[in-house]
Design an enzyme around this catalytic site. Structure first.
Site, short mmCIF file in Angstrom:
data_model
loop_
_atom_site.label_atom_id
_atom_site.label_comp_id
_atom_site.label_asym_id
_atom_site.label_seq_id
_atom_site.Cartn_x
_atom_site.Cartn_y
_atom_site.Cartn_z
N HIS A 181 0.66 0.37 -13.23
CA HIS A 181 1.56 -0.81 -13.73
C HIS A 181 2.96 -0.42 -13.73
O HIS A 181 3.40 0.35 -14.56
CB HIS A 181 0.91 -1.21 -14.98
CG HIS A 181 1.41 -2.75 -15.61
ND1 HIS A 181 1.27 -3.93 -14.69
CD2 HIS A 181 2.48 -2.81 -16.43
CE1 HIS A 181 2.35 -4.70 -15.34
NE2 HIS A 181 2.84 -4.16 -16.42
N LEU B 299 -10.23 -8.01 -12.40
CA LEU B 299 -11.74 -7.74 -12.19
C LEU B 299 -12.20 -8.36 -13.61
O LEU B 299 -11.89 -8.00 -14.70
CB LEU B 299 -11.87 -6.30 -12.08
CG LEU B 299 -11.37 -5.67 -10.78
CD1 LEU B 299 -11.39 -4.30 -10.62
CD2 LEU B 299 -12.28 -6.41 -9.57
N GLY C 257 0.83 -1.12 0.04
CA GLY C 257 -0.05 -0.11 -0.12
C GLY C 257 0.84 1.42 -0.01
O GLY C 257 0.35 2.28 0.53
N ASN D 266 -5.38 2.08 -13.05
CA ASN D 266 -4.43 1.16 -12.58
C ASN D 266 -2.97 2.05 -12.57
O ASN D 266 -2.61 2.63 -13.53
CB ASN D 266 -4.54 -0.22 -12.95
CG ASN D 266 -3.36 -1.22 -12.24
OD1 ASN D 266 -3.42 -1.24 -11.32
ND2 ASN D 266 -3.07 -2.00 -13.18
N LYS E 204 9.41 3.04 -7.08
CA LYS E 204 8.46 3.28 -6.46
C LYS E 204 8.19 4.60 -6.06
O LYS E 204 6.97 5.30 -6.27
CB LYS E 204 8.51 2.52 -4.96
CG LYS E 204 8.04 1.07 -5.01
CD LYS E 204 6.33 0.84 -4.95
CE LYS E 204 6.05 -0.68 -4.81
NZ LYS E 204 6.14 -1.13 -3.65
N MET F 233 -3.99 -7.28 -6.85
CA MET F 233 -3.58 -8.41 -7.81
C MET F 233 -4.93 -9.34 -8.30
O MET F 233 -4.36 -10.17 -9.11
CB MET F 233 -2.63 -9.31 -6.58
CG MET F 233 -1.45 -8.74 -6.18
SD MET F 233 -0.52 -7.90 -7.43
CE MET F 233 0.25 -9.58 -8.22
C1 GRF Z 1 3.64 -1.32 -7.63
O1 GRF Z 1 4.79 -1.58 -8.02
C2 GRF Z 1 2.68 -1.25 -8.73
O2 GRF Z 1 2.94 -0.37 -9.88
C3 GRF Z 1 2.02 -2.63 -8.91
O3 GRF Z 1 2.11 -3.27 -7.76
C4 GRF Z 1 3.01 -2.36 -6.97
C5 GRF Z 1 2.19 -2.09 -5.58
O4 GRF Z 1 2.75 -1.70 -4.66
N1 GRF Z 1 0.89 -2.56 -9.66
P1 GRF Z 1 2.41 -0.77 -3.19
O5 GRF Z 1 1.55 -1.82 -2.51
O6 GRF Z 1 1.92 0.34 -3.59
O7 GRF Z 1 3.78 -0.52 -2.54
#
Ligand code: GRF
Length: 204
Positions: free
Chosen positions: A113, A97, A15, A111, A175, A94
């Site tokens: 990605h 949908l 998160g 979303n 991130k 994960m």
């Molecule tokens: C991120 O790398 C995002 O791009 C992918 O899942 C990861 C989620 O990371 N869809 P977090 O839970 O926000 O730290």
């Protein structure tokens, strides 16, 4: 003051993107309002992070034998509609949908990605980009459609791949860029701006 747009964030894990979004949404000048965080994983660390930020956080138990009104997607639909959610942000959610759900839900779903889409749809993008021996990696915010990671692209950010990079180091460096990108894109999107945002920064 115009009424704020009600937002839900869906997570499965850490998160960190969720936290960045919530912190920004809570600012007074934000066009949105965070209503709820929903997880498909009871152990998601993000649930605790959401609670700490004072946001109602719920985990929906996935019973694969449940059907009809008790199915995961029906419970999710109920939660979203009863909270008048107009925008859903998937942030490390994960579960895929179904197209039935996407048709039924009248709001928008976004979303993030971890790749420069349309390259590297699906999982394990940090490992797969290293296998390709490329110089650049990145992340994309897109609208969710019935095609996995295939909806309209709203924004992209990049990082340079270094020789010593591992999947973990790429994830760690990407991130913070993801957080900035998602925050900026959501504001942009809610203000009705449809220009694609490109943050092509190759600094290390
Ligand atoms: C991120 O790398 C995002 O791009 C992918 O899942 C990861 C989620 O990371 N869809 P977090 O839970 O926000 O730290």
């Amino acid at each position: 003051m115009p009424e704020k747009i009600k937002i839900a964030i869906l997570i499965s894990g850490l998160g960190s993107n969720m936290e960045a979004l919530i912190k920004d949404i809570k600012k007074q000048d934000h066009p949105g309002e965070i209503a709820i965080v929903i997880s498909d994983n009871t152990d998601a660390l993000g649930l605790k992070r959401a609670e700490k930020l004072g946001v109602p956080a719920i985990s929906l138990v996935q019973d694969p034998t449940a059907f009809g009104k008790n199915s995961f997607e029906n419970q999710l639909f109920e939660l979203l509609t009863s909270n008048n959610i107009q925008i859903v942000c998937l942030a490390g959610f994960m579960k895929i949908l179904s197209s039935k759900f996407l048709k039924k839900f009248s709001g928008e779903i976004l979303n993030i990605h971890p790749s420069i889409l349309p390259s590297l749809k699906g999982l394990n993008t940090h490992r797969r980009i290293l296998e390709k021996n490329l110089d650049v990696h990145g992340a994309t915010v897109h609208k969710v459609s019935k095609d996995l990671d295939g909806g309209m692209i709203l924004s992209q950010t990049t990082i340079a791949i270094l020789e010593k990079d591992t999947p973990e180091s790429l994830s760690q460096r990407l991130k913070p860029k993801e957080h900035q990108l998602y925050v900026q894109t959501l504001r942009h999107f809610l203000s009705g701006n449809s220009n694609i945002i490109q943050k092509l920064d190759l600094g290390h």
